[in-house]
Design an enzyme around this catalytic site. Structure first.
Site, PDB file in Angstrom:
ATOM      1  N   TRP A   1      61.073 -45.053  -9.886  1.00 18.61           N
ATOM      2  CA  TRP A   1      62.480 -45.667  -9.961  1.00 18.61           C
ATOM      3  C   TRP A   1      62.749 -46.467 -11.354  1.00 18.61           C
ATOM      4  CZ3 TRP A   1      64.714 -50.572  -8.287  1.00 18.61           C
ATOM      5  CH2 TRP A   1      63.715 -52.072  -8.452  1.00 18.61           C
ATOM      6  N   ASP A   2      61.707 -46.669 -11.968  1.00 16.75           N
ATOM      7  CA  ASP A   2      61.730 -47.475 -13.282  1.00 16.75           C
ATOM      8  C   ASP A   2      62.746 -46.695 -13.975  1.00 16.75           C
ATOM      9  OD1 ASP A   2      59.393 -47.929 -11.822  1.00 16.75           O
ATOM     10  OD2 ASP A   2      58.609 -49.128 -13.728  1.00 16.75           O
TER      11      ASP A   2
ATOM     12  N   GLU B   1      57.240 -56.001  -3.495  1.00 23.66           N
ATOM     13  CA  GLU B   1      56.229 -55.292  -2.895  1.00 23.66           C
ATOM     14  C   GLU B   1      54.943 -56.188  -2.409  1.00 23.66           C
ATOM     15  OE1 GLU B   1      55.245 -52.641  -6.082  1.00 23.66           O
ATOM     16  OE2 GLU B   1      57.005 -51.483  -5.682  1.00 23.66           O
TER      17      GLU B   1
ATOM     18  N   LYS C   1      57.470 -61.011  -5.679  1.00 21.10           N
ATOM     19  CA  LYS C   1      56.613 -60.126  -6.688  1.00 21.10           C
ATOM     20  C   LYS C   1      57.574 -60.119  -7.929  1.00 21.10           C
ATOM     21  CE  LYS C   1      54.385 -56.064  -8.481  1.00 21.10           C
ATOM     22  NZ  LYS C   1      53.964 -54.870  -8.008  1.00 21.10           N
ATOM     23  N   GLN C   2      59.029 -59.711  -7.572  1.00 19.49           N
ATOM     24  CA  GLN C   2      59.875 -59.496  -8.759  1.00 19.49           C
ATOM     25  C   GLN C   2      61.294 -59.414  -8.008  1.00 19.49           C
ATOM     26  OE1 GLN C   2      60.135 -55.170  -9.760  1.00 19.49           O
ATOM     27  NE2 GLN C   2      58.424 -54.776  -8.139  1.00 19.49           N
TER      28      GLN C   2
END
Length: 905
Positions: A492-493, A630, A729-730
């Site tokens: 998906w990046d 994640e 995580k993000q």
């Protein structure tokens, strides 16, 4: 007479006075200088003649008719008129209006290189400029549009009477020499080399000799444009190679030292050409064209990548002497590469050619590597000659062809190489430089006040361009074509972080990226059936055929085998692809795509969500997913997944009209599902709960536990504790404000920033840039700058020691979007370019960003006084803070922006 050391190198352009420098007076015989000028142009040197006289007078004396690939421009009548001279004669070049010239000068970045005019032909509308200094700026801009910077320019004058002399010689990096009398009042920094036309002829003859003996071309060294690696460091060599990668969109060649060194991991990779199947699928390594087999070991090397011209220069110290080389992968002719090198005669071995990617052993003749399913063929045309100076000149032109399935054609590769060789190195270099300069005209982002960040921003943009093709299918992996990490798989990046840059600056590249998804829609439809779902289910990791290639398990350093569940549970990929298609259509207005394959992507992903959603009473839910964070797996009602699914359903319902039959009932069902889908929003606090039950987890604040971030929370706290805590995580919830701000509650950005950012470890390189953009939108420019610098330096500082496997393209995409959307507030409206700026950091004087809205290139400059809009043609803009709409002509306009404090999005 021996020329001074400063002149004993190859220049790419010479700007000179006609009167007193090239000829002694208007009656002098110009036969010799004419022959030299024509010969220099034939070898690729660009010449600009300046004179106070008119064109008829100068041309009657000169009469030059060069054939190129170098150019000859005549700036006459004190620079008020500029003519081009070529084999067809002399023709007047249109000039820009004075107002457009002033705006372009004002928009110039302060690092030394001139700001090239945007869409030059569209903006040059009348003859004449105001003064010689303006003519000098125009000369520099014209050379810049050819990919030639000031550091590659030699200015020759008689020390007085030069057209715009002071403006020319004051450009940082320009080398200037006077061939007149030393007492003629030379500006500071100008070399004195008396001798008049005789000395000037010697200078031209020297440049001609250097070209004829095939000296490597000079590479620009402008501040903010030159990325340098001054030495070989065994600890960081592989990361340096990734950062120095040469790319043409289709192929990527790591910037390895031209002489084989033990620390190196050279690679040539081709987009979409893989070997193997399933999780073991990886990019196929092609034969190497850029390594010279030598008889000497490298002791050190200095490398410099000219970002503006996409050219890599290096000087390698060996036991037997210095090898100097310049190489590029042609952006104008993808699949074609060229290299020129010079070395001591006893350094270069007799056997030259392609090298095997793994063994680095020489390959006799052309070569093909083929491992099911893909193949790559490569061929070289090479010329080597001894020179009177005791050295060897080596020139290579390489041609590559490839097939994602089946055998690549060896004859095609050979013909590509031969055709390029016939075209000639200098023409290849000219076309390549112009292609890069043209791309930078639109996509450059200029920061006034921070040279270090400016270079990092341009390095990011360079890699985004170099890693993405402009036609066919564009499978862009997380590391592009700069390394083997993630095996070249597509995540998906690409859709969420990289495609927005291309959609807004070079739509063909964005369209190619989407074509990769469109071509794999049948596979996604089949995958959904296998999973018992409707519609299309795109894989989390995609490669050659679009089937799921996500590994199912990984082995930790401790030896423990842990499952990988992203391929099964991280379903938001469907909505990310749909969002990318919508973003492309919004920027470009491409109705053919929007009503065709783009609509298909929206409809079939919506069908997937409709089958994935569970209806429970009056509400609907999505169970058992992994969100962008994640650290927490198999959760219910992840806010990002649910809201993106809701957006996807609504967007698909909107495109159902009378032109497609049989979807109306489904569209109405999608609307109901979207309206009933829970999103975890609490109106009282303004916070979206990341997933059901997140607020009940251990309330750890990672910002208070780690000395600095980014940090790997599982390494710091242990994976099990992290999974039971609120450490993430993000960016997860915050990704909604980043991608679909219109789909979240008004005023919810700040509460969610304040809640989630301290809980974020930034354990993914995707995270810092997202936070930077959102902090900018929240009118917190200094905090935004902090995280922008982290995102921009992830590879420069090798954060996490992973750059050896390739640069982090998605992080680079967030760097660009922080500037274009976070600070400048640029977004595509239905019929106008929306501008919604935010305050800039105190250290910045201005921000200048280029985009292409509905086919029209436009530059937007933000500074404390307001916004300047300079499009290549008429466009409508909407100033969001006031709701003011204005039709802006090609000359540009200045808009006053109200103070944005207190109105974060």
């Amino acid at each position: 007479m021996t020329l001074p050391a400063a002149l004993r190198r190859r220049f790419e352009a010479v700007v000179f006075d006609w009167d007193g420098t090239a000829v002694s007076d208007r009656h002098a015989d110009a036969t010799r200088v004419r022959a030299l000028m024509e010969a220099c142009c034939a070898e690729g040197l660009n010449l600009v003649l300046t004179s106070a006289r008119d064109i008829g007078d100068v041309d009657a004396q000169l009469g030059a008719r060069p054939s190129g690939p170098g150019t000859l421009r005549l700036a006459v009548n004190r620079g008020a008129e500029v003519f081009a001279a070529d084999a067809d004669g002399v023709r007047l070049l249109p000039r820009r209006t004075a107002r457009a010239a002033e705006q372009n000068a004002a928009a110039a970045q302060t690092a030394g290189a001139p700001a090239s005019p945007l869409a030059t032909e569209a903006r040059r509308v009348e003859i004449g400029l105001n003064d010689p200094a303006d003519a000098a700026r125009w000369i520099l801009e014209g050379l810049w549009s050819l990919g030639i910077g000031p550091s590659q320019i030699l200015v020759c004058g008689a020390a007085s009477g030069s057209v715009g002399r002071d403006a020319l010689v004051s450009a940082p990096g320009v080398t200037a020499v006077s061939v007149g009398a030393a007492s003629d009042g030379m500006p500071a920094g100008v070399l004195s080399l008396p001798g008049g036309p005789v000395r000037f002829a010697e200078i031209l003859a020297d440049q001609l000799t250097r070209r004829r003996r095939r000296d490597p071309p000079s590479v620009g060294d402008e501040t903010g444009w030159a990325f340098s690696v001054p030495a070989i460091d065994p600890r960081s060599e592989r990361a340096a190679e990734a950062l120095l990668t040469l790319g043409d969109g289709r192929t990527g060649t790591r910037g390895s030292v031209v002489v084989v060194v033990p620390e190196s991991a050279p690679r040539v990779l081709v987009a979409g050409v893989y070997r193997g199947h399933g999780p073991e699928t990886e990019l196929l390594a092609a034969p190497l064209w850029n390594i010279i087999a030598t008889n000497a070991a490298a002791r050190g090397a200095s490398r410099r990548l000219d970002l503006h011209a996409g050219t890599l220069w290096q000087a390698v110290e060996t036991d037997a002497g210095v090898v100097e080389a310049a190489a590029f992968a042609s952006l104008a002719r993808p699949g074609t590469m060229a290299l020129r090198a010079r070395a001591p005669a006893d350094v270069v071995s007799a056997e030259q050619g392609l090298l095997d990617a793994d063994t680095q052993e020489a390959i006799a003749g052309p070569a093909r590597v083929a491992e099911d399913p893909g193949s790559i063929a490569a061929a070289l045309v090479e010329d080597r000659s001894r020179q009177d100076d005791g050295g060897v000149r080596l020139e290579r032109v390489a041609g590559y062809t490839w097939q994602a399935h089946g055998d690549a054609s060896m004859p095609w590769a050979e013909e590509r190489a031969r055709s390029a060789a016939r075209h000639g190195y200098e023409r290849l270099l000219r076309d390549h430089r112009r292609a890069w300069a043209s791309r930078w005209e639109v996509c450059d982002a200029r920061i006034d006040g921070d040279d270090e960040l400016q270079l990092a921003v341009r390095l990011a943009i360079y890699h985004l361009v170099a890693s993405t093709p402009a036609d066919g299918e564009g499978p862009v992996g997380a590391r592009g074509l700069t390394g083997d990490a993630y095996r070249g798989h597509v995540f998906w990046d690409s859709d969420s972080y990289m495609l927005p840059f291309h959609a807004a600056t070079n739509p063909p590249s964005a369209r190619a990226m989407l074509q990769y998804r469109v071509a794999r829609l049948p596979g996604a439809l089949q995958e959904a059936k296998v999973r018992g779902r409707a519609g299309a289910c795109f894989p989390w990791e995609s490669a050659e055929d679009g089937r799921e290639v996500t590994p199912t398990a990984a082995t930790l350093p401790s030896g423990e085998v842990v499952p990988i569940r992203t391929g099964d549970l991280e379903d938001h990929i469907d909505a990310d692809i749909a969002w990318a298609a919508s973003s492309y259509a919004a920027w470009t207005g491409d109705t053919t795509f929007a009503h065709g394959p783009g609509r298909d992507l929206l409809l079939h992903t919506a069908r997937f969500w409709a089958s994935r959603i569970a209806v429970e009473g009056a509400r609907s839910h999505i169970h058992g997913v992994i969100g962008p964070d994640e650290y927490h797996e198999d959760v219910d009602d992840n806010a990002y997944t649910n809201v993106m699914a809701r957006w996807n359903l609504r967007a698909a319902a909107r495109v159902v009209d009378d032109s497609i039959h049989g979807w109306e009932r489904e569209a109405a069902h999608w609307q109901r599902l979207a309206d009933a889908l829970v999103d975890g929003y609490d109106p009282a606090s303004g916070i979206y709960e990341q997933f059901a039950g997140f607020s009940e987890l251990e309330p750890l604040i990672i910002a208070q536990l780690a000395d600095r971030r980014p940090v790997s929370a599982p390494l710091l706290l242990g994976a099990e504790r992290v999974a039971r805590s609120q450490v993430i995580k993000q960016a997860d919830v915050l990704m909604l404000h980043y991608l679909v701000p219109g789909e979240v509650a008004a005023g919810s950005l700040v509460p969610n920033l304040e809640y989630y950012e301290p809980r974020t470890a930034h354990g993914s390189t995707l995270s810092p840039g997202v936070h930077a953009a959102l902090l900018a939108r929240a009118c917190r420019p200094e905090e935004a700058l902090q995280w922008l610098c982290v995102a921009a330096r992830i590879d420069l500082d090798d954060v996490g020691a992973t750059t050896a496997g390739g640069v982090h393209l998605a992080a680079m995409g967030t760097v660009w979007r922080t500037l274009s959307w976070g600070f400048a507030g640029l977004s595509p409206g239905a019929d106008a370019l929306i501008i919604d700026p935010r305050p800039l950091p105190a250290s910045w004087g201005s921000l200048d960003v280029g985009v292409r809205y509905r086919g029209t290139p436009v530059r937007i400059r933000i500074d404390p006084a307001g916004v300047t809009v300079a499009p290549a043609g008429p466009i409508d803009v909407l100033l969001a803070p006031t709701g003011h709409r204005e039709h802006v002509g090609s000359a540009g306009t200045r808009l006053v922006v109200p103070e944005p404090q207190g109105r974060p999005a």
